[in-house]
Design a protein around this motif. Sequence first.
Motif, mmCIF file in Angstrom:
data_model
loop_
_atom_site.group_PDB
_atom_site.id
_atom_site.type_symbol
_atom_site.label_atom_id
_atom_site.label_comp_id
_atom_site.label_asym_id
_atom_site.label_seq_id
_atom_site.Cartn_x
_atom_site.Cartn_y
_atom_site.Cartn_z
ATOM 1 N N PHE A 193 31.260 42.590 40.278
ATOM 2 C CA PHE A 193 31.206 41.198 39.524
ATOM 3 C C PHE A 193 32.878 40.753 39.393
ATOM 4 C CE2 PHE A 193 28.264 43.876 36.905
ATOM 5 C CZ PHE A 193 27.148 43.028 36.967
ATOM 6 N N ALA A 194 33.628 41.383 39.598
ATOM 7 C CA ALA A 194 35.016 41.179 40.082
ATOM 8 C C ALA A 194 34.765 40.518 41.330
ATOM 9 C CB ALA A 194 36.193 42.306 39.964
ATOM 10 N N LEU A 195 34.154 41.289 42.292
ATOM 11 C CA LEU A 195 33.854 40.590 43.635
ATOM 12 C C LEU A 195 33.990 39.280 43.319
ATOM 13 C CD1 LEU A 195 34.674 41.416 46.527
ATOM 14 C CD2 LEU A 195 31.798 42.434 46.758
ATOM 15 N N SER A 196 32.745 39.755 43.217
ATOM 16 C CA SER A 196 31.718 38.228 42.867
ATOM 17 C C SER A 196 32.328 36.521 42.773
ATOM 18 C CB SER A 196 30.914 38.140 41.931
ATOM 19 O OG SER A 196 29.527 39.215 42.445
ATOM 20 N N ARG A 197 33.335 37.284 41.349
ATOM 21 C CA ARG A 197 34.427 36.511 41.121
ATOM 22 C C ARG A 197 35.597 35.546 41.621
ATOM 23 N NH1 ARG A 197 34.025 39.098 36.272
ATOM 24 N NH2 ARG A 197 36.697 39.755 36.514
ATOM 25 N N HIS A 198 36.532 37.058 42.761
ATOM 26 C CA HIS A 198 37.323 36.244 43.200
ATOM 27 C C HIS A 198 36.817 35.758 44.935
ATOM 28 C CE1 HIS A 198 40.651 39.502 41.768
ATOM 29 N NE2 HIS A 198 39.722 39.303 40.967
ATOM 30 N N PHE A 199 35.122 36.322 45.602
ATOM 31 C CA PHE A 199 34.812 35.678 46.390
ATOM 32 C C PHE A 199 34.136 34.448 46.625
ATOM 33 C CE2 PHE A 199 32.073 35.017 50.405
ATOM 34 C CZ PHE A 199 32.073 36.296 50.386
ATOM 35 N N ARG A 200 34.199 34.205 45.363
ATOM 36 C CA ARG A 200 33.920 32.481 45.265
ATOM 37 C C ARG A 200 34.796 31.905 44.893
ATOM 38 N NH1 ARG A 200 29.711 29.683 44.067
ATOM 39 N NH2 ARG A 200 28.217 31.102 43.964
#
Length: 266
Positions: A193-200
Amino acid sequence: MVNDRIRFDEPRSGVQRLAARFGGHAYDTHRHETYGVGLTLWGAQSFHYRGALRTSRGGQVMVLHPDEAHDGHATVDAGFAYRMLYVDPATVSAAIGGNPPFVPEVVADDPVLADLLREAFADFPRSLEPLAVDAVVERLAGRLAARSDDQPRPRSAAVAHRAVACARDFLAAEAHRTVASEELEKVTGLDRFALSRHFRAATGTSPHRYQVGRRLAQAQKMIAEGVPLSDAAAATGFADQSHLTRHFSARFGLTPGRWATLARQS
């Protein structure tokens, strides 16, 4: 009557160029994981974007943001021709040292951006040299930042650019198969979930859409080279031809069959 036509080059350092002309309907609703920054050369084209119908006429420029749905069709009987730069938002982000800028004015009279686009296509379809790509990205990123909204957007924390870069590299290398969330967690050191936020925040899209985009880019190239659709689907990780067609149409606004026809006319 205008003969529909598309020409494009190989992506280079986060930048791809496309030149096209259409006499009527051009694209069904679709979206890109990149910025789409374009110049209408002649005629007029209209597209639905962010809840409104927009029209770009000869000499005007367009700025479409990552992951925003849009379509496209001619507004005048003469049709239209345009040139478009598809630019990786992470590349733009790196060039300005911040999050990708948001430009609220979708269609505009912008001589500075129009001149930049003309320069980027001066030798098209001959490939841009690496330093020329760098110059285009630097100037484009600066212009987008200058035209961005002035309202500060909330940032909960600094973007983990290194983790995002690792995720992008891994997803590109493994584009031929389905990647599990646990694999990305291991590669990046972030939970899913953290990766998804940073990726976006860094790219304007999700890890999944990014990977599908890599697979579709390869399929697009193969189809233009004459590879049968079923073979292109199998080689790029899609279950079958219909699976490829659904994703291809959603990404490019054209069916693979129509893309093959237009590519052969280039």
